[in-house]
Design a protein around this motif. Structure first.
Motif, PDB file in Angstrom:
ATOM      1  N   LEU A 210      21.883 -36.570  -1.739  1.00  0.00           N
ATOM      2  CA  LEU A 210      20.828 -36.341  -2.730  1.00  0.00           C
ATOM      3  C   LEU A 210      20.876 -37.396  -3.833  1.00  0.00           C
ATOM      4  N   HIS A 211      22.061 -37.776  -4.260  1.00  0.00           N
ATOM      5  CA  HIS A 211      22.188 -38.838  -5.266  1.00  0.00           C
ATOM      6  C   HIS A 211      21.632 -40.159  -4.729  1.00  0.00           C
ATOM      7  N   ALA A 212      21.847 -40.414  -3.431  1.00  0.00           N
ATOM      8  CA  ALA A 212      21.369 -41.657  -2.832  1.00  0.00           C
ATOM      9  C   ALA A 212      19.855 -41.668  -2.670  1.00  0.00           C
ATOM     10  N   ARG A 213      19.273 -40.518  -2.322  1.00  0.00           N
ATOM     11  CA  ARG A 213      17.844 -40.469  -2.015  1.00  0.00           C
ATOM     12  C   ARG A 213      16.979 -40.030  -3.204  1.00  0.00           C
ATOM     13  N   ALA A 214      17.585 -39.339  -4.166  1.00  0.00           N
ATOM     14  CA  ALA A 214      16.857 -38.934  -5.377  1.00  0.00           C
ATOM     15  C   ALA A 214      17.747 -39.165  -6.591  1.00  0.00           C
ATOM     16  N   PRO A 215      18.066 -40.422  -6.877  1.00  0.00           N
ATOM     17  CA  PRO A 215      19.028 -40.735  -7.930  1.00  0.00           C
ATOM     18  C   PRO A 215      18.577 -40.320  -9.330  1.00  0.00           C
ATOM     19  N   GLU A 216      17.274 -40.106  -9.506  1.00  0.00           N
ATOM     20  CA  GLU A 216      16.773 -39.742 -10.830  1.00  0.00           C
ATOM     21  C   GLU A 216      17.045 -38.277 -11.183  1.00  0.00           C
ATOM     22  N   ALA A 217      17.464 -37.470 -10.196  1.00  0.00           N
ATOM     23  CA  ALA A 217      17.742 -36.054 -10.449  1.00  0.00           C
ATOM     24  C   ALA A 217      19.035 -35.906 -11.253  1.00  0.00           C
ATOM     25  N   ALA A 218      19.004 -35.063 -12.276  1.00  0.00           N
ATOM     26  CA  ALA A 218      20.198 -34.811 -13.084  1.00  0.00           C
ATOM     27  C   ALA A 218      21.254 -34.123 -12.240  1.00  0.00           C
TER      28      ALA A 218
END
Length: 302
Positions: A210-218
């Protein structure tokens, strides 16, 4: 790019493309490249089987050729077709001009000029960037006759066009075969391949994905999203959410400026993670709150 020379190099290469790869999967990918063997990937829909082929093609800087399988797919549709409208125009033109040489016309009509190459034939053609990555996606959707044909094609990496002869790949393509296991694929085909079951990731790996594919998520929201989805997979659902749904849901929550999960937010966005009305119905009312509370209870302080 040259092929990676170690398992760690495979992980790094795929990671650079945003694909978080465990060591077991990296090992079988490395062996597939090293030995020139097709790779057969099985697992539930949405766990990232197709994405492996995309990341591999991008990492190797090779062309990705995708054969999307479906019920009724036959060999000719997967290999080639003749451009019949263009052939008919050529025939009418020859007739109108008069005195056409029949044998010369036939040779012209069944030449490369009128040949429409489908994925398997494309994968056999030489490429200056190196052998392409051939993705044979969702093989379980086809039937046994196509499996038998594919077995022969993958054995010799060649296909036959009756009008032109045999086309053999100068360098075997990198072959990735996927299956959602809606039916069993024949053992003879599996024996030609290296095999790996792609399972749902554990919490830490799904967080990394998830960090790799949606890095803008807190981080706080990501932890709640992953914990909820992982807890949801233990429920009796018709279709459990895959990693693809986790990523989609997180992006939907970001678009709504959501900072933390709540039963109300979950109820409003269930269509991003569940795709069947019966499953959505099960999470109405207090069920969403129960699962959310249980998910939050599993989270350690960040």
């Amino acid at each position: 790019m040259t092929q990676p020379n170690s398992i760690d190099a495979v992980q790094q290469m795929l990671g650079a493309q945003g694909y978080v790869c465990g060591r077991a999967l990296a090992t079988v990918v490395f062996l597939s490249l090293k030995l020139g063997r097709p790779l057969f990937l099985e697992g539930e829909a949405g766990v990232g089987k197709t994405e492996i082929a995309k990341a591999l093609a991008a990492g190797l800087k090779r062309r990705l050729i995708r054969l999307q399988c479906y019920e009724g797919l036959d060999a000719s549709s997967a290999v080639y077709e003749w451009n019949f409208p263009a052939q008919m125009v050529a025939i009418r033109t020859a007739e109108a001009s008069g005195g056409a040489d029949r044998s010369a016309l036939q040779a012209e009509l069944f030449s490369d000029e009128y040949l429409i190459e489908r994925p398997l034939l494309q994968a056999m053609r030489p490429d200056k960037h190196g052998a392409p990555v051939l993705l044979i996606d969702e093989l379980d959707r086809t039937d046994e006759p196509f499996e038998a044909f594919l077995l022969e094609a993958l054995s010799d990496f060649q296909v036959t066009i009756p009008e032109l002869g045999t086309v053999k790949a100068p360098e075997p393509p990198v072959v990735i075969v996927t299956s959602n296991r809606t039916r069993e694929v024949h053992d003879a085909l599996k024996r030609r391949c290296l095999y790996h079951w792609v399972d749902y990731p554990d919490f830490e790996r799904e967080m990394a994905i998830l960090h790799a594919r949606a890095p803008e998520a807190a981080d706080a929201l990501s932890r709640e999203v992953v914990a909820f989805v992982q807890r949801l997979r233990t429920e009796d659902l018709f279709k459990k959410p895959g990693v693809a749904e986790t990523i989609d849901w997180a992006k939907c929550l970001l678009a709504l400026d959501v900072m933390n999960l709540s039963p109300e937010v979950i109820g409003d966005t269930l269509g991003a993670i569940l795709k069947y009305q019966d499953d959505i119905q099960k999470l109405q009312g207090s069920e969403a709150k129960r699962i959310l509370d249980e998910a939050k209870a599993t989270l350690e302080p960040a």
